[in-house]
Scaffold this motif. Structure first.
Motif, PDB file in Angstrom:
ATOM      1  N   ASP A  69       0.847  -1.183   0.000  1.00 41.13           N
ATOM      2  CA  ASP A  69       0.000   0.000   0.000  1.00 41.13           C
ATOM      3  C   ASP A  69       0.882   1.233   0.000  1.00 41.13           C
ATOM      4  N   GLY A  70       0.428   2.274  -0.691  1.00 43.07           N
ATOM      5  CA  GLY A  70       1.225   3.487  -0.714  1.00 43.07           C
ATOM      6  C   GLY A  70       0.548   4.601  -1.476  1.00 43.07           C
ATOM      7  N   TYR A  71       1.314   5.652  -1.760  1.00 43.30           N
ATOM      8  CA  TYR A  71       0.785   6.743  -2.565  1.00 43.30           C
ATOM      9  C   TYR A  71       1.911   7.420  -3.328  1.00 43.30           C
ATOM     10  N   PHE A  72       1.521   8.009  -4.454  1.00 42.64           N
ATOM     11  CA  PHE A  72       2.428   8.829  -5.248  1.00 42.64           C
ATOM     12  C   PHE A  72       2.305  10.284  -4.796  1.00 42.64           C
ATOM     13  N   PRO A  73       3.290  11.117  -5.100  1.00 47.47           N
ATOM     14  CA  PRO A  73       3.170  12.533  -4.732  1.00 47.47           C
ATOM     15  C   PRO A  73       1.887  13.143  -5.288  1.00 47.47           C
TER      16      PRO A  73
END
Length: 461
Positions: free
Chosen positions: A93-97
């Motif tokens: 799980d994560g996110y981009f800028p």
């Protein structure tokens, strides 16, 4: 629907071919054991990520944990749907800028969130999707992730870069929020391919894209604009955007007018809503029509009625679902050229560059197929890409499968037809087995509509 194309196949031959193609590889060949190389996987471009080694990546194992969100999946599948389970592997799980903050999953308050699932027993493929509606990255976990993970595919899903009923506030120009959906899907596809290579030692041999509603729109757009990234796709009732219509902005104003007592049932039929779907209209009037019209009109045409919905679609359920009275007289064709240019930025052309299978319920009461997939099929034909397309209308299908639980005698879920279409796509791409010709899919002979669908059943177009 258009004239039939292609050669119908025996259902048995198609099932055997697709089963052979989708069987997961042995664990040793797919990544050398449970969660092997987990520590080596870094999602390119991610501003933040966290990974977990899990005993089961399906909703059967994840329900009640931070690794899925069952509430965001509500209504998308029939209650009796049988889901696979027992798929161990790694979840990232994560996110981009990103500068927007609509998505509070994991308490991150950060958009451009994604989930990537890497099963221990990998078949060499990757499936990418984007959230339907204004939902987030876990929305299709039961409808899509469970199904493809059980076949051995790695899986990646994006929140599209914005979510929720106030998504239209994202960006600087009209149309920016929807344009970001496409960019985020492209971004995740490229990053997920590299993450897969880190986990398994080589890039995916095949990459497919699929999605529901707005996710179906993303499938269409990606195969038109980035066919080099994919081997094919399945479009489940994708939203249609065209610069001069039709789109939901040309059909939904009539529904709002009907709510206000200014339009008749015949007027809804005239803009594409199917005769026979009337029993679904009270629910859609309450839950979908007014809300959908006002937030997408605010996205592309904020000057029409700046006060409604204004800076927010509402703070209570009643406010959110309430229509804007001004939308009853909204006339997209008469709006300024700047509005049409905003839609043109995200418009579809029909010029797909990879095989695509489209599914659409004939009782869809939000995106009626006569004003959506029927039109898109003609666009593909006009672009000379008909050899790359199959189109199946699902008799008794509607926009969300969850309504089957309320009307089991009138509706059927589309999910089993999506699974059958995905297997047919794989057989088409990897073995050259041509899917059945365009048709309307009837009810299965055994009466099981929840977990059974044969693409070859029904009437050819």
């Amino acid at each position: 629907m258009r004239p039939s194309r292609g050669v119908p196949l025996l259902a048995l031959a198609l099932a055997l071919a697709s089963a052979a193609l989708t069987a997961p590889a042995p664990a040793a060949a797919a990544g050398e054991g449970h969660c092997a190389r987990q520590d080596r996987v870094r999602v390119p471009g991610a501003a933040h990520q966290r990974s977990a080694c899990l005993a089961d990546l399906t909703t059967a194992g994840l329900a009640g944990t931070p690794y899925t969100d069952m509430a965001d999946q509500a209504g998308l599948t029939a209650a009796a749907t049988r889901s696979p389970s027992g798929v161990p592997g790694v979840q990232i799980d994560g996110y981009f800028p990103d500068s927007s903050r609509f998505n509070n999953t994991h308490g991150w308050r950060h958009d451009a969130q994604f989930v990537i699932r890497l099963p221990d027993r990998w078949n060499g493929g990757l499936v990418v999707t984007g959230a339907p509606g204004t939902r987030k990255q876990y929305a299709t976990d039961k409808a899509i992730s469970d199904q493809v993970l059980a076949r051995g595919y790695a899986y990646a899903s994006t929140d599209k870069g914005n979510s929720g009923v106030d998504f239209y506030r994202d960006g600087r120009r009209p149309g920016d929020a929807v344009a970001e959906w496409n960019a985020r899907t492209t971004q995740l596809t490229r990053a997920a391919k590299r993450a897969v290579a880190q986990r398994y030692g080589h890039a995916p041999r095949r990459t497919y894209i699929t999605g529901i509603s707005n996710g179906g729109y993303l499938t269409r757009w990606q195969l038109e604009n980035h066919p080099e990234l994919y081997d094919g796709g399945v479009d489940w009732e994708g939203a249609l955007w065209t610069a001069d219509g039709p789109s939901l902005l040309t059909s939904l104003p009539t529904t709002v007018a009907r709510t206000m007592g200014a339009a008749r049932d015949e007027d809804l039929h005239a803009v594409g809503f199917a005769p026979g779907s009337e029993f679904l209209w009270p629910y859609h009037e309450k839950a979908y029509w007014g809300l959908t019209q006002k937030i997408y009109r605010a996205e592309f045409d904020p000057a029409y009625d700046p006060a409604c919905p204004g800076p927010s679609a509402g703070s209570t359920t009643e406010e959110i679902l309430a229509p804007c009275a001004s939308d009853a007289s909204y006339d997209y064709a008469a709006r300024p050229a700047s509005v049409h240019r905003a839609v043109a930025r995200v418009a579809l052309s029909g010029r797909i560059g990879r095989p695509l299978i489209t599914l659409h319920g004939d009782l869809d009461a939000l995106l009626p197929k006569a004003a959506d997939s029927d039109v898109y099929a003609r666009m593909i034909d006009a672009s000379g890409r008909d050899r790359l397309h199959r189109y199946y209308a699902v008799r008794g299908g509607t926009h969300v499968d969850g309504l089957y639980d309320t009307y089991p005698d009138r509706l059927r879920p589309i999910l089993p037809c999506h699974s059958a279409a995905f297997d047919a796509l794989v057989a088409w791409v990897e073995r050259g087995v041509r899917p059945p010709a365009d048709r309307t899919i009837g009810r299965p002979a055994d009466g099981d509509v929840v977990d059974s669908c044969a693409l070859g059943d029904g009437e050819a177009a």
